[in-house]
Motif scaffolding. Structure first.
Motif, PDB file in Angstrom:
ATOM      1  N   VAL A 248       0.890  -1.198  -0.121  1.00 37.50           N
ATOM      2  CA  VAL A 248       0.043   0.014   0.025  1.00 37.50           C
ATOM      3  C   VAL A 248       0.935   1.396  -0.189  1.00 37.50           C
ATOM      4  O   VAL A 248       2.213   1.545   0.346  1.00 37.50           O
ATOM      5  CB  VAL A 248      -0.715  -0.082   0.955  1.00 37.50           C
ATOM      6  N   TRP A 249       0.588   2.990  -0.315  1.00 36.81           N
ATOM      7  CA  TRP A 249       0.648   3.839  -1.245  1.00 36.81           C
ATOM      8  C   TRP A 249       0.430   4.253   0.770  1.00 36.81           C
ATOM      9  O   TRP A 249      -0.183   3.973   1.375  1.00 36.81           O
ATOM     10  CB  TRP A 249       0.475   4.683  -1.466  1.00 36.81           C
ATOM     11  N   VAL A 250       1.964   4.860   1.878  1.00 32.75           N
ATOM     12  CA  VAL A 250       1.613   4.794   2.903  1.00 32.75           C
ATOM     13  C   VAL A 250       2.243   6.845   2.861  1.00 32.75           C
ATOM     14  O   VAL A 250       3.840   7.169   2.345  1.00 32.75           O
ATOM     15  CB  VAL A 250       2.890   4.458   4.434  1.00 32.75           C
ATOM     16  N   TRP A 251       1.532   7.454   3.802  1.00 33.01           N
ATOM     17  CA  TRP A 251       2.912   8.929   3.551  1.00 33.01           C
ATOM     18  C   TRP A 251       3.159   9.400   4.978  1.00 33.01           C
ATOM     19  O   TRP A 251       2.113   8.973   6.105  1.00 33.01           O
ATOM     20  CB  TRP A 251       1.075   9.260   3.578  1.00 33.01           C
ATOM     21  N   ILE A 265      -1.866   4.928   5.774  1.00 26.56           N
ATOM     22  CA  ILE A 265      -2.461   4.387   4.266  1.00 26.56           C
ATOM     23  C   ILE A 265      -3.311   5.640   3.345  1.00 26.56           C
ATOM     24  O   ILE A 265      -3.632   6.546   3.711  1.00 26.56           O
ATOM     25  CB  ILE A 265      -2.723   3.286   4.301  1.00 26.56           C
ATOM     26  N   LEU A 266      -2.564   5.560   2.007  1.00 29.35           N
ATOM     27  CA  LEU A 266      -2.885   6.793   0.942  1.00 29.35           C
ATOM     28  C   LEU A 266      -4.814   5.696   0.996  1.00 29.35           C
ATOM     29  O   LEU A 266      -4.689   4.693   0.473  1.00 29.35           O
ATOM     30  CB  LEU A 266      -2.699   6.770  -0.357  1.00 29.35           C
ATOM     31  N   HIS A 267      -5.263   6.462   0.793  1.00 31.98           N
ATOM     32  CA  HIS A 267      -6.817   6.107   0.638  1.00 31.98           C
ATOM     33  C   HIS A 267      -6.606   5.697  -1.317  1.00 31.98           C
ATOM     34  O   HIS A 267      -5.781   6.009  -2.331  1.00 31.98           O
ATOM     35  CB  HIS A 267      -7.881   7.503   0.586  1.00 31.98           C
ATOM     36  N   ASP A 268      -7.853   4.601  -1.612  1.00 29.73           N
ATOM     37  CA  ASP A 268      -7.101   4.248  -2.623  1.00 29.73           C
ATOM     38  C   ASP A 268      -7.958   4.855  -3.739  1.00 29.73           C
ATOM     39  O   ASP A 268      -7.615   4.921  -4.953  1.00 29.73           O
ATOM     40  CB  ASP A 268      -8.039   3.174  -2.592  1.00 29.73           C
ATOM     41  N   GLU A 269      -8.519   6.072  -3.939  1.00 28.37           N
ATOM     42  CA  GLU A 269      -8.273   6.840  -4.966  1.00 28.37           C
ATOM     43  C   GLU A 269      -7.600   8.036  -5.317  1.00 28.37           C
ATOM     44  O   GLU A 269      -7.420   8.595  -5.907  1.00 28.37           O
ATOM     45  CB  GLU A 269      -9.859   8.138  -4.311  1.00 28.37           C
ATOM     46  N   ALA A 405      -9.130   5.108  10.153  1.00 34.14           N
ATOM     47  CA  ALA A 405     -10.350   6.309   9.761  1.00 34.14           C
ATOM     48  C   ALA A 405      -9.875   6.461   7.738  1.00 34.14           C
ATOM     49  O   ALA A 405     -11.433   6.955   7.634  1.00 34.14           O
ATOM     50  CB  ALA A 405      -9.959   7.570  10.305  1.00 34.14           C
ATOM     51  N   VAL A 406      -8.673   6.307   7.342  1.00 37.85           N
ATOM     52  CA  VAL A 406      -8.489   6.864   6.065  1.00 37.85           C
ATOM     53  C   VAL A 406      -9.169   5.499   5.853  1.00 37.85           C
ATOM     54  O   VAL A 406     -10.021   6.215   4.371  1.00 37.85           O
ATOM     55  CB  VAL A 406      -7.474   6.768   5.341  1.00 37.85           C
TER      56      VAL A 406
END
Length: 421
Positions: A248-251, A265-269, A405-406
């Motif tokens: 997953v993409w992480v910020w 985690i970045l939201h799928d969109e 939450a995301v």
């Protein structure tokens, strides 16, 4: 003619009855006094004796200034409010604040010093601060009054720390101030889509990505614009309930306002837009140094978002102002597009939205999707879980709770939104 309240006003004290029957009382020196640093000072029609004494004090100060050729400045050693303010501004407490917070404090301190600068910090009492608050409340409303007294309280608390006031003597504490009503505007999914589409239609991909990160990741404008490519990475993550790890993409970020670290985690969109922005950054670096191997550290330091018009990052006060101009153009285009499609209700709704509303909307939509209050607060990075006011407005950070939450953010547009579109 209706009689004015002060029968024998001092020199420079002015009185005028307003159309609603109330009276304005103020001190206004002649034009030549302005060159000495004097300005009009509002007095209080509910405290006539105080107003007369204040006008007389200002007249004495003006007379002394005319003799000296300049207005007397309070001595730094005089323990005045002006001296206290300067001492606080060079303290470690002030330097630790975020740049935007320091700017905000400085503006409020300037207004406080304009009224109270020459007064000794030790002379202030709770009744005096209560009267000042009541005067500000009547003149400017609860938001201004509360902000001014909160910043005065900061100065008074600091005066206690440095021995200028006795411990526990803050005259601004427990004043029973009216809580200003926070903004509650929530951006709907249809409005969000309209704003993103408008930005993309105008070729402002960076603004579109910023809108997406604001709505789907719940971060402040400053932190979105300051993000670098190195803050985002693909990682193997296994949250509770996931049978196996997944990429997953992480910020990861350090929030500018409080300096607290966050990761989610970045939201799928949001993930595809971040990936595209990183690819665009990679292309920019290659264009700057053709034929040279791209170093990972160079890409990591490259801003995620740049202004397409100039190729410059949105970092710094002037750049943030420029971003707001771009945001205004995008919103106007979204309004025009909605109006042209016959969606006047949508156009009117879009006109009310500010960029800051996106962050609040994240909290509302995440909670609606099933996220707990604590999880949502971990994304926002503030004390919304424990502070009732912040909790009403927005809804030790943890990666898993923030990510929950995301991921709880789900599109569930109301039926009437389709009609608006």
């Amino acid at each position: 003619m209706t009689k004015l309240p002060i029968a024998k006003p001092p020199v420079n004290l002015r009185q005028r009855r307003r159309a609603d029957g109330s009276v304005r009382i103020w001190w206004e020196p002649r034009a030549d006094a302005r060159t000495l640093g004097f300005e009009t000072v509002e007095l209080d029609e509910r405290r006539l004796t105080w107003s007369v004494r204040e006008a007389e004090r200002l007249n004495r100060e003006l007379a002394a200034a005319r003799k000296a050729g300049r207005r007397a400045a309070p001595s730094p050693g005089g323990r005045s409010i002006a001296a206290l303010t300067e001492k606080y501004r060079v303290s470690a407490k002030f330097r630790r604040l975020a740049a935007k917070t320091r700017d905000s404090y400085a503006k409020q301190f300037a207004l406080i010093c304009e009224k109270w600068g020459a007064y000794p910090a030790a002379d202030f009492t709770k009744p005096a601060m209560h009267e000042w608050y009541e005067a500000l409340l009547a003149k400017s409303g609860p938001a201004t009054a509360s902000a001014r007294l909160r910043h005065m309280s900061i100065l008074m608390a600091y005066a206690e720390l440095i021995g200028w006031r006795p411990e526990g003597s803050n005259p601004c504490s427990r004043l029973g101030m009216q809580t200003p009503k926070g903004r509650r505007r929530v951006v709907t999914w249809a409005e969000f889509d309209a704003l993103v589409a408008a930005a993309q239609d105008l070729g402002m991909t960076s603004v579109a990505t910023a809108i997406i990160l604001g709505m789907l990741q719940g971060q402040r404008q400053t932190d979105i614009l300051a993000a670098t490519c190195g803050a985002f990475s693909i990682r193997q993550v296994q949250l509770s309930g996931w049978p196996t790890p997944r990429p997953v993409w992480v910020w990861q970020l350090v929030r500018s306002k409080r300096g607290n670290e966050g990761a989610m985690i970045l939201h799928d969109e949001a993930a595809p837009h971040v990936a595209a922005a990183i690819e665009a950054a990679r292309a920019r670096l290659r264009a700057k140094s053709p034929g040279r191997a791209l170093r990972p550290e160079d890409l990591a330091a490259e801003p995620l978002l740049v202004d397409e018009a100039h190729g410059l990052p949105f970092v710094g006060r002037a750049a943030e102002h420029r971003f707001q101009n771009r945001w205004a153009v995008v919103r106007s285009h979204a309004i025009e597009t909605a109006r042209a499609a016959g969606g006047q209700r949508m156009a009117d709704a879009l006109a009310e939205i500010t960029f800051r509303d996106l962050r609040r909307s994240f909290g509302v939509h995440s909670r609606a999707g099933g996220a707990s209050k604590d999880d949502t607060a971990d994304v926002l990075g503030n004390s919304a879980a424990t502070d009732q006011l912040l909790g009403d407005i927005y809804m030790a950070p943890s990666f898993e709770t923030a990510s929950r939450a995301v991921l709880a953010l789900q599109r569930a547009p109301a039926p009437d939104e389709r009609k608006k579109a």
